[in-house]
Design an enzyme around this catalytic site. Sequence first.
Site, PDB file in Angstrom:
ATOM      1  N   GLU A  23       2.137  -1.163  23.953  1.00  0.00           N
ATOM      2  CA  GLU A  23       1.295  -2.285  24.401  1.00  0.00           C
ATOM      3  C   GLU A  23       0.729  -3.060  23.214  1.00  0.00           C
ATOM      4  O   GLU A  23       0.794  -2.616  22.066  1.00  0.00           O
ATOM      5  CB  GLU A  23       0.161  -1.775  25.283  1.00  0.00           C
ATOM      6  CG  GLU A  23      -0.768  -0.820  24.559  1.00  0.00           C
ATOM      7  CD  GLU A  23      -2.186  -0.861  25.098  1.00  0.00           C
ATOM      8  OE1 GLU A  23      -2.768  -1.959  25.179  1.00  0.00           O
ATOM      9  OE2 GLU A  23      -2.721   0.214  25.398  1.00  0.00           O
ATOM     10  N   LYS A 157     -10.183   7.278  28.284  1.00  0.00           N
ATOM     11  CA  LYS A 157     -11.208   7.176  27.248  1.00  0.00           C
ATOM     12  C   LYS A 157     -12.518   7.788  27.743  1.00  0.00           C
ATOM     13  O   LYS A 157     -12.925   7.555  28.877  1.00  0.00           O
ATOM     14  CB  LYS A 157     -11.443   5.710  26.876  1.00  0.00           C
ATOM     15  CG  LYS A 157     -10.189   5.042  26.332  1.00  0.00           C
ATOM     16  CD  LYS A 157     -10.480   3.613  25.897  1.00  0.00           C
ATOM     17  CE  LYS A 157      -9.201   2.812  25.784  1.00  0.00           C
ATOM     18  NZ  LYS A 157      -8.725   2.326  27.089  1.00  0.00           N
TER      19      LYS A 157
HETATM   20  N1  PSU Z   1      -5.867   2.468  24.449  1.00  0.00           N
HETATM   21  C1  PSU Z   1      -6.446   2.359  23.226  1.00  0.00           C
HETATM   22  N2  PSU Z   1      -7.099   1.178  22.953  1.00  0.00           N
HETATM   23  C2  PSU Z   1      -7.161   0.144  23.871  1.00  0.00           C
HETATM   24  C3  PSU Z   1      -6.551   0.281  25.150  1.00  0.00           C
HETATM   25  C4  PSU Z   1      -5.921   1.474  25.378  1.00  0.00           C
HETATM   26  O1  PSU Z   1      -6.372   3.280  22.402  1.00  0.00           O
HETATM   27  O2  PSU Z   1      -7.739  -0.917  23.559  1.00  0.00           O
HETATM   28  C5  PSU Z   1      -6.596  -0.861  26.162  1.00  0.00           C
HETATM   29  C6  PSU Z   1      -5.369  -0.796  27.075  1.00  0.00           C
HETATM   30  O3  PSU Z   1      -4.672  -2.018  26.956  1.00  0.00           O
HETATM   31  C7  PSU Z   1      -5.923  -0.631  28.475  1.00  0.00           C
HETATM   32  C8  PSU Z   1      -7.221  -1.366  28.331  1.00  0.00           C
HETATM   33  O4  PSU Z   1      -5.076  -1.164  29.466  1.00  0.00           O
HETATM   34  O5  PSU Z   1      -7.702  -0.870  27.066  1.00  0.00           O
HETATM   35  C9  PSU Z   1      -8.164  -1.088  29.480  1.00  0.00           C
HETATM   36  O6  PSU Z   1      -8.961  -2.217  29.694  1.00  0.00           O
HETATM   37  P1  PSU Z   1      -9.860  -2.337  31.027  1.00  0.00           P
HETATM   38  O7  PSU Z   1     -10.794  -1.169  30.950  1.00  0.00           O
HETATM   39  O8  PSU Z   1     -10.546  -3.662  30.901  1.00  0.00           O
HETATM   40  O9  PSU Z   1      -8.910  -2.289  32.188  1.00  0.00           O
END
Ligand code: PSU
Length: 301
Positions: A23, A157
């Site tokens: 990604e 996370k």
């Molecule tokens: N994993 C990481 N760092 C990130 C992300 C994932 O180590 O920044 C990103 C991914 O793109 C995931 C996003 O889809 O964080 C989630 O965002 P939200 O909570 O707004 O859906």
Amino acid sequence: MILTLSDEIRDAQTDSRPIVALESTIITHGMPYPQNLQTARAVEQVVRDHGAAPATIAISNGQIHIGMPDDALDRLAQTPEAMKLSRADLAIALANGKTGATTVAATMICAARAGIEVFATGGIGGVHRGAEQSFDISADLRELSKTAVTVVCAGAKAILDLPKTLEVLETLGVPVIGYQTNVLPAFWSRSSDLAIPLRMESAAEIAAAHRERGEIRLEGGQLIANPIPIEAEIPSDYLNPIIAQAIAEAETQGITAKQVTPFLLARIVELTAGRSLRSNIALVKNNAKLGAEIAVALKGM
Ligand code: PSU
Ligand code: MN
């Protein structure tokens, strides 16, 4: 054609060699420059070193890029104003010729369009703490239930509500598979206190389960939870107060919606004096290795 393949990915597809999707939101919104660029390149190299071709995915000029040439990756890493694209805004960014980075959800969609079955990331989005008030649940979860890609992550996370995240995944019918573990990894830490019912020991087993889903025409993907390497782990006792502080600051500053995750990740890097960033880099590389092993196993079946 709306898909633009890099030479490396076109060659890999022609020769039917394994490919792993990566990604780009982690590059534009997940890490600071220049570590984001160095990490993106290092992660691509890990995929190559384990026998697969890396397809970093991003959007520009009305095209979905599957595999990014070095100069394009360099530009993206220095475009913090790039859009953070999920399912909802992917087509709009394409129609308007915007530059955008793909989240887990959008990367899954693009990978599936390109016929790529395996994707490695850091940590997926999930149910945020306080979601009973805010309703902030990442679109990543629903995407996992719709799009047939096996996603390798280091759990969700630890800024999230992990029990609720697991419950939503169960409700959506997404298999959460512990790689050599019975508990959900918590991104910067190897374990949480949450049991996960499915466990696998090898990339070959994960590949076989992926194939079986196709055989019985199950929509949706698999989520592989791969614990961070021991030497890169941050103890949760040290991290938990820092996460609580970052979340409190986000609330005070009125941070909402797409800004929440990038804000928290950046603030935790500051509050840990860079330690969380080093862990984040280590876990993404570790996931890229397992992703490549799964992609190789799939080609061998
Ligand atoms: N994993 C990481 N760092 C990130 C992300 C994932 O180590 O920044 C990103 C991914 O793109 C995931 C996003 O889809 O964080 C989630 O965002 P939200 O909570 O707004 O859906
Ligand atoms: Mn959200």
